[in-house]
Scaffold this motif. Sequence first.
Motif, PDB file in Angstrom:
ATOM      1  N   PHE A  79     -56.458 -48.908 -10.213  1.00 19.09           N
ATOM      2  CA  PHE A  79     -56.158 -47.732  -9.405  1.00 19.09           C
ATOM      3  C   PHE A  79     -55.243 -46.804 -10.194  1.00 19.09           C
ATOM      4  CE2 PHE A  79     -56.940 -51.260  -6.549  1.00 19.09           C
ATOM      5  CZ  PHE A  79     -57.866 -50.733  -5.666  1.00 19.09           C
ATOM      6  N   ALA A  80     -55.558 -45.530 -10.204  1.00 19.21           N
ATOM      7  CA  ALA A  80     -54.708 -44.532 -10.855  1.00 19.21           C
ATOM      8  C   ALA A  80     -54.147 -43.603  -9.787  1.00 19.21           C
ATOM      9  CB  ALA A  80     -55.508 -43.740 -11.884  1.00 19.21           C
ATOM     10  N   LEU A  81     -52.830 -43.445  -9.776  1.00 20.34           N
ATOM     11  CA  LEU A  81     -52.188 -42.598  -8.774  1.00 20.34           C
ATOM     12  C   LEU A  81     -52.299 -41.124  -9.149  1.00 20.34           C
ATOM     13  CD1 LEU A  81     -48.882 -44.626  -8.245  1.00 20.34           C
ATOM     14  CD2 LEU A  81     -50.928 -44.645  -6.802  1.00 20.34           C
ATOM     15  N   THR A  82     -52.244 -40.292  -8.150  1.00 18.06           N
ATOM     16  CA  THR A  82     -52.168 -38.852  -8.419  1.00 18.06           C
ATOM     17  C   THR A  82     -50.778 -38.530  -8.963  1.00 18.06           C
ATOM     18  OG1 THR A  82     -51.357 -38.320  -6.215  1.00 18.06           O
ATOM     19  CG2 THR A  82     -53.761 -38.386  -6.527  1.00 18.06           C
ATOM     20  N   GLU A  83     -50.623 -37.332  -9.478  1.00 22.55           N
ATOM     21  CA  GLU A  83     -49.319 -36.934 -10.033  1.00 22.55           C
ATOM     22  C   GLU A  83     -48.238 -36.956  -8.963  1.00 22.55           C
ATOM     23  OE1 GLU A  83     -47.325 -33.132 -12.389  1.00 22.55           O
ATOM     24  OE2 GLU A  83     -49.518 -33.293 -12.167  1.00 22.55           O
ATOM     25  N   ARG A 105     -56.343 -43.175   0.367  1.00 19.05           N
ATOM     26  CA  ARG A 105     -55.015 -43.235  -0.249  1.00 19.05           C
ATOM     27  C   ARG A 105     -54.821 -42.073  -1.221  1.00 19.05           C
ATOM     28  NH1 ARG A 105     -52.727 -48.412  -0.033  1.00 19.05           N
ATOM     29  NH2 ARG A 105     -53.445 -49.440   1.876  1.00 19.05           N
ATOM     30  N   ASP A 106     -53.553 -41.926  -1.648  1.00 18.62           N
ATOM     31  CA  ASP A 106     -53.216 -40.858  -2.591  1.00 18.62           C
ATOM     32  C   ASP A 106     -53.483 -41.356  -4.013  1.00 18.62           C
ATOM     33  OD1 ASP A 106     -52.383 -38.461  -3.502  1.00 18.62           O
ATOM     34  OD2 ASP A 106     -50.255 -38.711  -3.019  1.00 18.62           O
ATOM     35  N   LEU A 107     -54.777 -41.481  -4.317  1.00 17.12           N
ATOM     36  CA  LEU A 107     -55.193 -42.009  -5.618  1.00 17.12           C
ATOM     37  C   LEU A 107     -55.963 -40.945  -6.395  1.00 17.12           C
ATOM     38  CD1 LEU A 107     -56.532 -45.509  -4.475  1.00 17.12           C
ATOM     39  CD2 LEU A 107     -54.327 -45.025  -5.578  1.00 17.12           C
TER      40      LEU A 107
END
Length: 313
Positions: free
Chosen positions: A281-285, A266-268
């Motif tokens: 979970f921390a998302l990307t910018e 995932r885009d994490l």
Amino acid sequence: MFALKSKLLEFEGSVLPSAHYANLRVLPRLLRWPVRFLKRLLDGHIIIPKHAEGFGITAIIGGAVVYGSVMGGQFGVAVDSVTAKSGFAVSEIEISGNTHTTANDVFAALRLGEQRSLVSIDPDASREALKQLPWVGAARIAKVYPDKLKIDIEERDAFAVWQQGEALTVVQKDGSVIGGYAADARLSALPFLVGKGAAENGEAFVETVAKFDDLAGRVRAFIRVGTRRWNLRLDNGMTIRLPDEGLEDALARLTDLQNRHGVLDRDLAAIDLRLKDRTIFALTENAQESREAFVKARADAAKKERKERGSRI
């Protein structure tokens, strides 16, 4: 011993009563000959040859010259030169066991670029000189007369590349530094450890992560945080934050999440496993911007729908 007592009494020029014999002191055996020689010399019984003084001075000066040459290194150079010209010059060198240690490194350590005689090469000193090279852990030296030198090198086992600050070094499993890291394809597959204390504690952690095959193949860096905890940096830039205790349980939880939800794809930006009862979970910018845009679009759509519904009423 009785003869020595008699000569001592005679030398003193007196005869002692028998009662005094018990008080006489006997010289140690090593001193008896020098004392007798000195007595005979003083009595004139020993005649020194006419030229003995000149010979003695010459011997003393010659000894001093030889001693100075040996201490200054000139004597060894002279022996090296003479024996080399006599057919014992090193003309064939066989090196084995070296992978990261070059032949030039060996030549420089043993001064083989100069004219060296096989006779003058000290195997023990040569081994110690080679062990000063970064990669050499042990070495064996064999002289094959008249002109061949065989060198067998045992290199240190590299475990990982360690980064502390801007410095990159190659280390062994116990954390001891082998030497500076230079871009080398043969070292590219080594684990990459980052941070203070990572070299000393890296072996056990790397072995633990290696038990989880799907995850281990994605790891690009093992990052030491503080003195007790680790993070993983994956090949897609994602950071896995691990707890200081229950490490294997956390990795098993991550594996399960990947199997069920494909979280590693995932885009994490990060997955935080430090808490036992939850995963953060921390998302990307980019993912965050996309999410915000999605939420805004959904809110706008809902607002528009409510407005249209109100106008119909």
